[in-house]
Scaffold this motif. Structure first.
Motif, short mmCIF file in Angstrom:
data_model
loop_
_atom_site.label_atom_id
_atom_site.label_comp_id
_atom_site.label_asym_id
_atom_site.label_seq_id
_atom_site.Cartn_x
_atom_site.Cartn_y
_atom_site.Cartn_z
N VAL A 101 23.06 7.70 -1.13
CA VAL A 101 21.19 6.52 -0.83
C VAL A 101 22.00 5.16 -1.69
O VAL A 101 22.00 4.94 -1.26
CB VAL A 101 20.59 7.50 -2.04
N ALA A 102 22.60 5.67 -2.80
CA ALA A 102 23.90 4.44 -3.34
C ALA A 102 24.22 3.26 -2.32
O ALA A 102 24.17 2.24 -2.59
CB ALA A 102 24.28 4.52 -4.67
N TRP A 103 25.60 4.24 -1.76
CA TRP A 103 25.86 3.69 -0.82
C TRP A 103 24.97 2.94 0.29
O TRP A 103 25.75 2.06 1.66
CB TRP A 103 27.03 4.83 -0.06
N ILE A 104 24.37 3.45 1.29
CA ILE A 104 24.18 3.46 2.23
C ILE A 104 22.87 2.43 2.30
O ILE A 104 22.70 1.67 2.63
CB ILE A 104 23.31 4.00 3.26
N SER A 105 22.16 2.02 0.94
CA SER A 105 21.33 1.33 0.77
C SER A 105 21.95 0.00 0.01
O SER A 105 21.25 -0.62 -0.50
CB SER A 105 20.12 1.42 -0.37
N HIS A 131 10.74 -0.57 -3.15
CA HIS A 131 10.58 0.70 -2.43
C HIS A 131 11.13 1.18 -1.52
O HIS A 131 11.00 2.07 -0.70
CB HIS A 131 9.01 0.04 -1.81
N ALA A 132 12.29 0.06 -1.64
CA ALA A 132 13.14 -0.32 0.56
C ALA A 132 13.80 1.23 0.53
O ALA A 132 14.34 1.94 0.55
CB ALA A 132 13.41 -1.23 0.38
N ILE A 133 14.54 0.94 -1.34
CA ILE A 133 15.26 2.39 -1.62
C ILE A 133 14.61 4.10 -1.22
O ILE A 133 15.92 5.06 -0.97
CB ILE A 133 16.37 2.43 -3.18
N MET A 134 14.03 3.67 -1.60
CA MET A 134 12.75 5.20 -2.03
C MET A 134 12.71 5.11 -0.22
O MET A 134 13.14 6.47 0.38
CB MET A 134 11.71 5.33 -2.44
N LYS A 135 12.49 4.41 0.85
CA LYS A 135 12.48 4.48 1.89
C LYS A 135 13.56 4.68 2.46
O LYS A 135 13.85 5.91 3.70
CB LYS A 135 11.31 3.30 2.80
N GLU A 172 13.58 -2.06 5.65
CA GLU A 172 13.81 -2.28 3.91
C GLU A 172 15.77 -2.86 4.20
O GLU A 172 16.55 -3.29 2.87
CB GLU A 172 14.04 -0.44 3.79
N LEU A 173 16.63 -2.17 4.91
CA LEU A 173 17.77 -3.01 4.33
C LEU A 173 18.66 -4.00 5.00
O LEU A 173 18.30 -5.00 3.99
CB LEU A 173 19.09 -2.32 5.95
N GLY A 174 17.12 -4.83 4.94
CA GLY A 174 17.09 -6.33 5.19
C GLY A 174 16.72 -7.04 3.90
O GLY A 174 17.02 -8.21 3.18
N ILE A 175 14.96 -6.97 3.00
CA ILE A 175 15.17 -6.84 1.72
C ILE A 175 15.72 -6.31 0.93
O ILE A 175 16.21 -7.27 -0.09
CB ILE A 175 13.96 -5.77 1.22
N LEU A 176 17.20 -5.16 0.76
CA LEU A 176 18.01 -4.75 0.20
C LEU A 176 19.25 -5.24 0.33
O LEU A 176 19.77 -5.84 -0.67
CB LEU A 176 18.31 -3.83 -0.04
N GLY A 177 19.45 -6.64 1.33
CA GLY A 177 19.71 -6.83 1.73
C GLY A 177 21.35 -6.87 1.56
O GLY A 177 22.44 -7.33 1.64
N ASP A 205 1.10 -1.34 0.46
CA ASP A 205 -0.14 -0.16 0.02
C ASP A 205 1.31 1.25 -0.18
O ASP A 205 0.48 2.27 0.19
CB ASP A 205 -1.02 0.33 1.01
N GLY A 206 2.14 0.99 0.28
CA GLY A 206 2.99 2.61 -0.24
C GLY A 206 4.00 2.04 0.86
O GLY A 206 4.76 2.71 1.07
N SER A 207 2.70 2.19 2.49
CA SER A 207 3.67 2.32 3.30
C SER A 207 4.71 0.76 3.37
O SER A 207 5.28 0.64 4.44
CB SER A 207 2.74 2.28 4.54
N GLY A 208 4.25 0.05 3.16
CA GLY A 208 4.82 -1.09 3.39
C GLY A 208 4.55 -3.29 2.36
O GLY A 208 3.33 -2.22 1.78
#
Length: 431
Positions: A407-411, A128-132, A257-262, A39-42
């Motif tokens: 953002v690229a580095w942290i995500s 979505h995770a990167i945008m968060k 979000e960091l978990g989703i991004l591995g 739904d945009g929030s998760g």
């Protein structure tokens, strides 16, 4: 029945709720349908058990297509198997809008295809995770500077000159005058610092640079603080505290979000001030030892050089005191050397390159006038800026952080194009 967001579900365990959602994906095993809802929030899994719902509800669950929008009712339950920690036991489905032949399926797609469909690719779990993460960095930025007495100032986007004195500008007409899209708000921020002491800007900047690397965008966002009565060493302390703050905020508030991004959290957990500092001279010497015979004193560093230096450290590293000849006109000379200036680039770990450039600024009128002449800049265009060195000048320093590289580095994003909603690249102005 209360209508809530997916992100609010932890507050409603055991309650029947209603959410508006899109179907991200689904699978079924005969008598159970598993709906991946967003739904945009998760994201949350909705479980539809044939024996527990009316026949039309189960039929709807089996028939809906990817990205169909709907209202879903159900009971929130805890689920330890889920990274989110909760799921929805679905009792009702009300379709709002069908989706037909959604182009981005769960299979692999090429980069150009995904970029052509960026308006839809943003819906995916990773994007979505990167945008968060991006949003959290922005939130933490305001928190950091507002909490330290800085005033937010918005410099103009249309300017009559270049802060960096380069030709990599987008030209336009301002009625009967020439104008350019801003490549930095720095000069205006220096004027604001003389009025308000400590200021920061946060806005879009533009570089007409024909680069195709994974670090470059044509349009990107910059955070640019300027501080009166602040020398170079003091500015470095602010920079490392700021970077530590935003990394810590992402670690604290974007675990899912960091978990989703591995993302390897251990690498981010090491980002604690103070950061190591080496001089440009030491960097050149180090690169020669590492076999980079192509780089000579007086050259600027490229991506391979910055990466080699960064790999020697487990946190961001400052490279200080670059040659005067390769830096902009406004940088304060080193007090003991006339061939280098009081400046620093902050290099991110893991090959993401420079994320901050900063310096102490010249505040001597005669020297600033000399530098403007040496760089063949239009004295009339810079007359207002030169006057800052005449009307109560003080030592002052500032820096600029590129949001998308950060953002690229942290995500852990592979390419900077994934760190901005709609990237503008050398050959891409669509969508």
């Amino acid at each position: 029945m209360e209508k809530i967001m997916i992100s609010e579900m932890p507050k409603h365990v055991g309650e029947e709720v209603r959410i508006g959602a899109w179907l991200a994906n689904k699978r079924s095993s005969g008598k159970i349908a598993f709906l991946q809802l967003r739904d945009g929030s998760g994201f949350v899994q909705g479980v539809v058990v044939k024996a527990d719902v009316p026949e039309d509800v189960f039929a709807a669950a089996k028939a809906i297509h990817q990205e169909t929008s709907m209202y879903v009712t159900g009971t929130v339950v805890e689920d330890e198997r889920s990274a989110f920690g909760y799921e929805l036991q679905v009792s009702g489905i009300e379709v709002i809008g069908e989706s037909d032949n959604y182009p981005i399926t769960p299979k692999e797609h090429g980069t150009e295809f995904l970029m052509d469909h960026r308006h839809l690719w943003l819906r995916s779990k990773k994007q979505h995770a990167i945008m968060k993460v991006r949003n959290e960095i922005i939130r933490a930025t305001y928190e950091f500077f507002n909490g330290r007495g800085f005033t937010k100032i918005d410099p103009p986007i249309l300017t009559g000159s270049s802060p960096e004195g380069t030709s990599e500008l987008f030209h336009t007409k301002y009625f009967d005058e020439d104008a350019y899209l801003s490549q930095s708000g720095q000069l205006y921020m220096e004027a604001a610092a003389m009025a308000l002491g400590k200021v920061f800007s946060f806005g879009p900047t533009f570089r007409a640079e024909k680069s195709k690397t994974r670090r470059h965008l044509i349009e990107f966002w910059m955070i640019e603080p300027e501080m009166a009565f602040t020398e170079h060493a003091e500015s470095l302390e602010v920079q490392e505290q700021y970077v530590e703050h935003i990394v810590g905020s992402v670690l604290n508030n974007c675990k899912l979000e960091l978990g989703i991004l591995g993302r390897d959290l251990s690498k981010l957990e090491q980002v604690k001030a103070p950061f190591p500092r080496i001089t440009y001279d030491e960097a050149i010497e180090f690169l020669h030892k590492e076999g980079f015979d192509d780089i000579q004193w007086g050259d600027d560093f490229g991506a391979p050089h910055e990466t080699a230096i960064a790999e020697h450290y487990d946190k961001p590293v400052f490279i200080v005191n670059y040659p005067t000849a390769i830096k902009p006109f406004y940088m304060q000379p080193h007090p003991d050397r006339d061939d280098v200036v009081l400046c620093a680039d902050l290099i991110a770990p893991e090959g993401y390159g420079e994320i901050i450039g900063g310096s102490e600024r010249i505040h001597d009128f005669e020297l600033m006038k000399q530098r403007i002449e040496e760089h063949h800049l239009d004295p009339e265009a810079y007359a207002w800026y030169l006057e800052l060195s005449k009307q109560g000048p003080v030592p002052h320093s500032g820096f600029g952080l590129g949001l998308e590289r950060t953002v690229a580095w942290i995500s852990g994003a592979e390419h900077v194009r994934e760190s901005i909603p709609f990237p503008r690249l050398l050959n891409r102005l669509y969508p």
